[in-house]
Design an enzyme around this catalytic site. Structure first.
Site, short mmCIF file in Angstrom:
data_model
loop_
_atom_site.label_atom_id
_atom_site.label_comp_id
_atom_site.label_asym_id
_atom_site.label_seq_id
_atom_site.Cartn_x
_atom_site.Cartn_y
_atom_site.Cartn_z
N CYS A 319 0.62 -1.40 -0.04
CA CYS A 319 -0.14 -0.19 -0.21
C CYS A 319 0.79 0.88 -0.26
O CYS A 319 1.88 1.52 0.70
CB CYS A 319 -0.58 -0.26 1.53
SG CYS A 319 -1.99 1.37 1.68
N ARG A 418 -12.66 0.57 -5.80
CA ARG A 418 -11.89 0.32 -4.33
C ARG A 418 -12.22 1.63 -3.71
O ARG A 418 -11.88 2.58 -2.94
CB ARG A 418 -11.15 -1.01 -4.05
CG ARG A 418 -10.09 -0.87 -2.50
CD ARG A 418 -9.29 -1.63 -2.61
NE ARG A 418 -9.49 -2.94 -1.12
CZ ARG A 418 -8.12 -2.11 -0.14
NH1 ARG A 418 -7.83 -1.33 -0.59
NH2 ARG A 418 -8.93 -2.29 0.34
P1 IMP Z 1 -1.08 -6.91 3.64
O1 IMP Z 1 -2.15 -8.37 4.30
O2 IMP Z 1 0.12 -6.15 4.65
O3 IMP Z 1 -0.39 -7.51 2.63
O4 IMP Z 1 -1.77 -5.85 3.06
C1 IMP Z 1 -3.05 -6.78 3.09
C2 IMP Z 1 -4.74 -5.42 2.55
O5 IMP Z 1 -3.50 -3.97 1.66
C3 IMP Z 1 -5.36 -5.89 2.40
O6 IMP Z 1 -6.54 -6.57 2.80
C4 IMP Z 1 -6.22 -4.33 1.44
O7 IMP Z 1 -6.99 -3.72 2.54
C5 IMP Z 1 -4.90 -3.81 1.90
N1 IMP Z 1 -4.84 -3.48 0.04
C6 IMP Z 1 -4.50 -4.34 -0.93
N2 IMP Z 1 -4.35 -3.67 -1.96
C7 IMP Z 1 -3.49 -2.51 -1.73
C8 IMP Z 1 -3.85 -1.74 -2.45
O8 IMP Z 1 -3.29 -1.08 -3.51
N3 IMP Z 1 -3.11 -0.03 -1.45
C9 IMP Z 1 -3.60 -0.22 -0.72
N4 IMP Z 1 -3.94 -0.91 -0.05
C10 IMP Z 1 -4.05 -2.51 -0.54
#
Ligand code: IMP
Length: 508
Positions: A319, A418
């Site tokens: 993100c 989104r």
């Molecule tokens: P991770 O587990 O730290 O990889 O975070 C996953 C979460 O990031 C997802 O469940 C979303 O809430 C968020 N997310 C997914 N795609 C994006 C993006 O492109 N930008 C910002 N947040 C994202």
């Protein structure tokens, strides 16, 4: 005048748990991780609970039908991504609902006219040595035969030899008819000393394959999460634009629960979507909402009727929302404040609304911290994207395997719903990215990794004297840590020999 918070917001890595008394009853075997996912009145049983406090992120690179099957087998729930057509998403949902443990869809198929060369290339691509030969080369075509590595000699036959000449033909195969139970299929496999049993219908069309090895793997899934028809539980991501068409199609396909997927859920569109779904389908439709990072956002969505509320803006590994737009909040602070608001709402209404901490889980212990801070379950993207079952490609880079992992806000995912908040002027395109396209270290099979993560969670809970998640939430004592405490927490002042590959894989 603008409002200023007097404290900085904090992330999970800035906290540690302080042990409580561990009684002799407090052993990992006695810990159970059952947790609610839908709102319930205090004292009543929630409509839906999970056996594992983990859900997989609503992302193209994470939650397809394969991951959903693997995760439900371990007691959690996947939310199949909504950034695809309604028909494609419904198809994934119905694949999960139709999945019967031990009955697999044949994913390596050729026709009798294909050649040995085609067999070898397919085997190299999928790693599967059993290939179903069907009239049209499709997984549900009329069964003509089977090819396994026992049917050909790789270096002694011409690669142009047609499959028809060396396959084991249909009339020589032992098959089972549609409707056979797994126990019966296994009995046939055993009696005929088979490795693979095709299941066909009356027209000889291939339905499934049952493999000898899957018989043993059934014992591996004591926590499997299924509905009253013994079908696996599966969730679906939805958006605030096409829900009037999407949700009925997904209900038809068998979706058990929905989640509105948005980077910022504190919006009138989300409240409107929840109210429409509840008014149209009644309480049988379960819908989570988010993401929020504070008391106000939580209370707004709770009042609107959300079944669970997801917390987190800007903390996801892929993100870049905080960099691009300057919005967000440290994940730990967000969870702590939202959990307090959930208690406030419970005291006022008698209704418990489960909270999900979404994004930013880097180490396994972050999951326990999130639970201790009041989350009922977590949602993870990067964690699950590393496994065999996720949709991303596995690639060899610099001698190590990695998997592809891309954000829903990246131009690769093109998930404008989104992020764009109904702007008509943008007309279906994103003006800037909020996520990146990346690689992450490949980590093998979901279940093998999950088993280790779960044993760490249970072990920490025992240190905290807690046998259940509610008990952990009640008893946990947390402390913030200084940056030097964090340094002290890793191996330091030693020359480290190589760590075991298992320890490394689980560390991040
Ligand atoms: P991770 O587990 O730290 O990889 O975070 C996953 C979460 O990031 C997802 O469940 C979303 O809430 C968020 N997310 C997914 N795609 C994006 C993006 O492109 N930008 C910002 N947040 C994202």
């Amino acid at each position: 005048m603008a409002f200023y918070y007097d404290q900085p917001s904090r992330t999970f890595s800035e906290y540690l748990l302080i042990p409580n008394l561990t009684t002799k009853a407090c052993i990992p075997d006695n810990v159970q991780l059952r947790t609610p996912i839908t709102r319930f009145r205090k004292g009543e049983i929630p409509f839906l609970q999970m056996n594992l406090p983990m859900t997989s992120a609503i992302m193209q690179s994470v939650s397809d039908h394969n991951l959903a099957i693997a995760l439900a087998g371990c007691g959690g729930i996947s939310f199949i991504y909504g950034s695809q057509s309604i028909a494609e998403q419904a198809d994934m949902i119905s694949k999960v609902k139709k999945y019967k443990a031990g009955f697999v869809d044949s994913d390596s198929n050729l026709t009798p006219q294909h050649t040995l060369g085609d067999v070898l290339r397919l085997k190299a691509r999928t790693g599967h040595s059993t290939i179903a030969i069907t009239e049209n080369g499709q997984s549900n075509g009329k069964l003509m035969g089977i090819v396994t590595s026992r049917d050909y000699r790789e270096n002694q036959m011409s690669e142009s030899e047609p499959i028809a000449g060396f396959m084991t033909p249909r009339q020589s195969l032992v098959v089972a008819m549609e409707g056979v139970s797994l126990a019966e299929a296994n009995e046939t496999i055993w009696q005929h000393k088979l490795n693979c049993l095709p299941v066909i219908d009356k027209e000889d069309r291939l339905l499934h394959l049952v493999f000898r090895k899957d018989h043993d793997s059934l014992k591996e899934h004591p926590l499997e999460l299924h509905d009253s028809n013994k079908q696996l539980i599966v969730g679906a991501g939805i958006n605030t634009r096409d829900y009037k068409e999407r949700v009925p199609a997904l209900i038809e396909a068998g979706a058990d629960i929905f989640c509105i997927d948005s980077s910022d859920g504190y919006s009138e569109w989300q409240a409107e979507t929840i109210r429409y779904l509840k008014a149209t389908f009644g309480e049988r439709v379960k819908v989570g909402a988010g993401n929020v990072v504070d008391r106000e956002g939580f209370l707004y969505l709770a009042e609107a009727g959300a079944d669970f509320i997801k917390v987190g803006i800007g903390g996801g590994s892929i993100c870049i929302t905080r960099e691009q737009k300057g919005i967000g909040r440290g994940q730990a602070t967000s969870v702590i404040e939202v959990a307090a608001a959930r208690q406030e709402y419970l005291d006022k209404t008698g209704i418990y609304v489960p909270v999900c901490s979404d994004g930013g889980i880097v180490h396994d212990y972050h999951i326990v911290l999130a639970l201790a801070m009041g989350a009922d379950f977590v949602m993870l993207g990067r964690y699950f994207a590393r496994f065999d079952e996720s949709p991303g490609r596995k690639v060899l880079i610099g001698g190590s395997f990695v998997k592809e992992y891309w954000g829903e806000g990246s131009s690769r995912a093109r998930n404008w719903h989104r992020y764009d908040h109904h702007s008509e002027t943008k007309a279906g395109k994103l003006e800037f990215e909020e996520g990146v396209d990346s690689f992450i270290p490949y980590a093998g099979r979901l279940k093998d990794n999950l088993d280790i993560t779960v044993s760490k969670i249970k072990s920490t809970m025992c240190n905290c004297g807690a046998l259940t998640i509610p008990e952990l939430q009640q008893k946990a004592r947390l402390t913030t840590v200084s940056s030097t405490t964090i340094v002290e927490g890793g191996a330091h002042d030693v020359i480290q020999k190589e760590r075991s590959s298992q320890g490394m894989a689980q560390g991040r």
